[in-house]
Scaffold this motif. Sequence first.
Motif, PDB file in Angstrom:
ATOM      1  N   TRP A 154      95.639  77.111  20.872  1.00 26.10           N
ATOM      2  CA  TRP A 154      94.698  77.079  20.023  1.00 26.10           C
ATOM      3  C   TRP A 154      94.828  78.002  18.739  1.00 26.10           C
ATOM      4  CZ3 TRP A 154      92.185  72.725  20.465  1.00 26.10           C
ATOM      5  CH2 TRP A 154      91.895  72.229  21.738  1.00 26.10           C
ATOM      6  N   GLY A 155      94.500  77.534  17.715  1.00 25.81           N
ATOM      7  CA  GLY A 155      94.606  78.252  16.409  1.00 25.81           C
ATOM      8  C   GLY A 155      93.401  78.648  15.834  1.00 25.81           C
ATOM      9  N   GLN A 156      93.231  78.487  14.489  1.00 26.41           N
ATOM     10  CA  GLN A 156      92.049  78.921  13.725  1.00 26.41           C
ATOM     11  C   GLN A 156      91.067  77.719  13.679  1.00 26.41           C
ATOM     12  OE1 GLN A 156      93.515  80.067   9.840  1.00 26.41           O
ATOM     13  NE2 GLN A 156      94.151  82.120  10.508  1.00 26.41           N
ATOM     14  N   SER A 157      89.898  77.932  13.303  1.00 25.00           N
ATOM     15  CA  SER A 157      88.621  77.068  13.393  1.00 25.00           C
ATOM     16  C   SER A 157      87.737  77.373  12.321  1.00 25.00           C
ATOM     17  CB  SER A 157      88.194  76.710  14.440  1.00 25.00           C
ATOM     18  OG  SER A 157      87.486  78.177  15.023  1.00 25.00           O
ATOM     19  N   LYS A 158      87.124  76.161  11.582  1.00 26.06           N
ATOM     20  CA  LYS A 158      85.877  76.512  10.941  1.00 26.06           C
ATOM     21  C   LYS A 158      85.043  75.176  10.925  1.00 26.06           C
ATOM     22  CE  LYS A 158      88.617  74.230   7.077  1.00 26.06           C
ATOM     23  NZ  LYS A 158      89.307  74.423   5.943  1.00 26.06           N
ATOM     24  N   LEU A 159      83.892  75.730  10.304  1.00 24.92           N
ATOM     25  CA  LEU A 159      82.755  74.390  10.320  1.00 24.92           C
ATOM     26  C   LEU A 159      82.567  73.876   9.179  1.00 24.92           C
ATOM     27  CD1 LEU A 159      79.884  76.414  12.443  1.00 24.92           C
ATOM     28  CD2 LEU A 159      81.679  74.562  13.395  1.00 24.92           C
ATOM     29  N   ILE A 160      82.682  72.633   9.182  1.00 23.88           N
ATOM     30  CA  ILE A 160      82.597  71.690   7.977  1.00 23.88           C
ATOM     31  C   ILE A 160      81.681  70.777   7.845  1.00 23.88           C
ATOM     32  CG2 ILE A 160      83.978  69.950   6.361  1.00 23.88           C
ATOM     33  CD1 ILE A 160      86.493  70.950   7.667  1.00 23.88           C
ATOM     34  N   PRO A 161      80.750  70.964   6.852  1.00 23.38           N
ATOM     35  CA  PRO A 161      79.593  70.105   6.666  1.00 23.38           C
ATOM     36  C   PRO A 161      79.898  68.657   6.474  1.00 23.38           C
ATOM     37  CG  PRO A 161      79.409  72.036   5.041  1.00 23.38           C
ATOM     38  CD  PRO A 161      80.850  72.008   5.549  1.00 23.38           C
ATOM     39  N   VAL A 162      79.203  67.764   7.166  1.00 35.34           N
ATOM     40  CA  VAL A 162      79.297  66.205   7.298  1.00 35.34           C
ATOM     41  C   VAL A 162      78.316  65.735   6.606  1.00 35.34           C
ATOM     42  CG1 VAL A 162      79.606  64.255   8.675  1.00 35.34           C
ATOM     43  CG2 VAL A 162      80.460  66.428   9.465  1.00 35.34           C
ATOM     44  N   ALA A 163      76.833  65.748   6.856  1.00 34.00           N
ATOM     45  CA  ALA A 163      75.737  65.230   6.380  1.00 34.00           C
ATOM     46  C   ALA A 163      74.361  65.475   7.099  1.00 34.00           C
ATOM     47  CB  ALA A 163      76.112  63.706   6.092  1.00 34.00           C
ATOM     48  N   TYR A 164      73.644  65.836   6.028  1.00 35.44           N
ATOM     49  CA  TYR A 164      72.138  66.082   6.671  1.00 35.44           C
ATOM     50  C   TYR A 164      71.963  67.161   7.408  1.00 35.44           C
ATOM     51  CZ  TYR A 164      71.507  61.104   5.102  1.00 35.44           C
ATOM     52  OH  TYR A 164      71.683  60.015   4.230  1.00 35.44           O
ATOM     53  N   GLY A 165      72.846  68.292   7.136  1.00 34.73           N
ATOM     54  CA  GLY A 165      72.767  69.356   7.770  1.00 34.73           C
ATOM     55  C   GLY A 165      73.746  69.373   8.983  1.00 34.73           C
ATOM     56  N   VAL A 166      74.364  68.295   9.402  1.00 39.19           N
ATOM     57  CA  VAL A 166      75.270  68.218  10.645  1.00 39.19           C
ATOM     58  C   VAL A 166      76.695  68.956   9.969  1.00 39.19           C
ATOM     59  CG1 VAL A 166      76.526  66.529  12.216  1.00 39.19           C
ATOM     60  CG2 VAL A 166      74.213  66.178  11.431  1.00 39.19           C
ATOM     61  N   LYS A 167      77.227  69.736  10.979  1.00 46.25           N
ATOM     62  CA  LYS A 167      78.446  70.301  10.806  1.00 46.25           C
ATOM     63  C   LYS A 167      79.619  69.825  11.881  1.00 46.25           C
ATOM     64  CE  LYS A 167      77.046  74.287   8.124  1.00 46.25           C
ATOM     65  NZ  LYS A 167      76.855  75.821   8.003  1.00 46.25           N
ATOM     66  N   LYS A 168      80.731  69.529  11.335  1.00 46.91           N
ATOM     67  CA  LYS A 168      81.914  69.247  12.484  1.00 46.91           C
ATOM     68  C   LYS A 168      82.781  70.576  12.488  1.00 46.91           C
ATOM     69  CE  LYS A 168      85.317  67.142   9.445  1.00 46.91           C
ATOM     70  NZ  LYS A 168      85.870  65.978   8.969  1.00 46.91           N
ATOM     71  N   LEU A 169      83.212  70.752  13.792  1.00 45.51           N
ATOM     72  CA  LEU A 169      84.232  71.799  14.194  1.00 45.51           C
ATOM     73  C   LEU A 169      85.599  71.301  13.866  1.00 45.51           C
ATOM     74  CD1 LEU A 169      85.097  74.498  15.266  1.00 45.51           C
ATOM     75  CD2 LEU A 169      85.056  73.238  17.568  1.00 45.51           C
ATOM     76  N   GLN A 170      86.540  71.953  12.828  1.00 46.69           N
ATOM     77  CA  GLN A 170      87.728  71.530  12.731  1.00 46.69           C
ATOM     78  C   GLN A 170      88.686  72.784  13.171  1.00 46.69           C
ATOM     79  OE1 GLN A 170      89.719  71.194   8.665  1.00 46.69           O
ATOM     80  NE2 GLN A 170      89.352  69.011   9.271  1.00 46.69           N
ATOM     81  N   ILE A 171      89.377  72.481  14.172  1.00 43.21           N
ATOM     82  CA  ILE A 171      90.335  73.469  14.770  1.00 43.21           C
ATOM     83  C   ILE A 171      91.753  73.076  14.911  1.00 43.21           C
ATOM     84  CG2 ILE A 171      89.784  72.451  17.043  1.00 43.21           C
ATOM     85  CD1 ILE A 171      89.666  75.192  18.195  1.00 43.21           C
ATOM     86  N   ASN A 172      92.747  73.925  14.699  1.00 46.13           N
ATOM     87  CA  ASN A 172      94.263  73.972  14.847  1.00 46.13           C
ATOM     88  C   ASN A 172      94.723  74.188  16.056  1.00 46.13           C
ATOM     89  OD1 ASN A 172      96.973  75.252  14.323  1.00 46.13           O
ATOM     90  ND2 ASN A 172      96.786  73.401  13.042  1.00 46.13           N
ATOM     91  N   ALA A 173      95.457  73.156  16.655  1.00 44.34           N
ATOM     92  CA  ALA A 173      96.117  73.451  17.916  1.00 44.34           C
ATOM     93  C   ALA A 173      97.620  72.971  17.706  1.00 44.34           C
ATOM     94  CB  ALA A 173      95.367  72.695  18.918  1.00 44.34           C
TER      95      ALA A 173
END
Length: 248
Positions: A195-214
């Motif tokens: 597993w590598g680095q990760s970050k939270l990216i806003p999607v809509a209406y306060g929902v965020k997705k996890l983006q992670i490198n592997a």
Amino acid sequence: EPPKSSVGEERSNKLLVSSCSFVSPVESFKMPAFANLNTDAGLAALNDYLKKRSYIEGYQVSSADIEAFSSIASKPDAAKFPFASRWFSHISQLPAYIIAAIPKPAPAPAAASSKAAAKDEDDIDLFGDEDEEDEEAHEAMLKQKAAEAAAKKKPKEAVIAKSSLLIDVKPWDDTTDMKALEESVRSIQMDGLIWGQSKLIPVAYGVKKLQINAVIVDDLVSTDDLEEKITAFEDYVQSMDIAAFNKI
């Protein structure tokens, strides 16, 4: 008077003698003169010569091949000189005992020394050792070439195919604990998975997705297995997508 042999017997005898005789390649064939074999012009001439031939002389490797091979600094470009490149590869892979068994070229007949040789046949040959030194140097060069060829034949280390993944993990809604979601994803441990680095990216209406490198080893980890393990965290994960897939 001895009995005369028939035409058929004479022809049979000639064929027998011909089949048993061996003519040295050096005596029956004069090696073609090539330009500098470290230039395109020289390699082009060699390549053209080898279009319909496997060797420089005759039908088996000879000292002419070794001489030409030794004068080339590196393997010819296969795209520009395919026949010369094929010949070079073949000669470079010959075992040392094959090279050692190749007959040496016949020495050129010494020019007759004019009046001095006729006067005294017992004159000491002051240059006799030079021929021996040249022969020793030639044999040392052949051994060095054989050792280099053997080194080239050593098996190369196998290349491990790897891929870099950029994974998007989407939660159910804005109430999902994203820290717990990421910890769950990182808890997946497999041979060949890093597993590598990760970050939270806003999607809509306060929902965020996890983006992670592997980074994965292709032979050990499949994307299908990885997706199945991530989506198994049903309390946190709604879906998973591979946003980017690159071979390393």
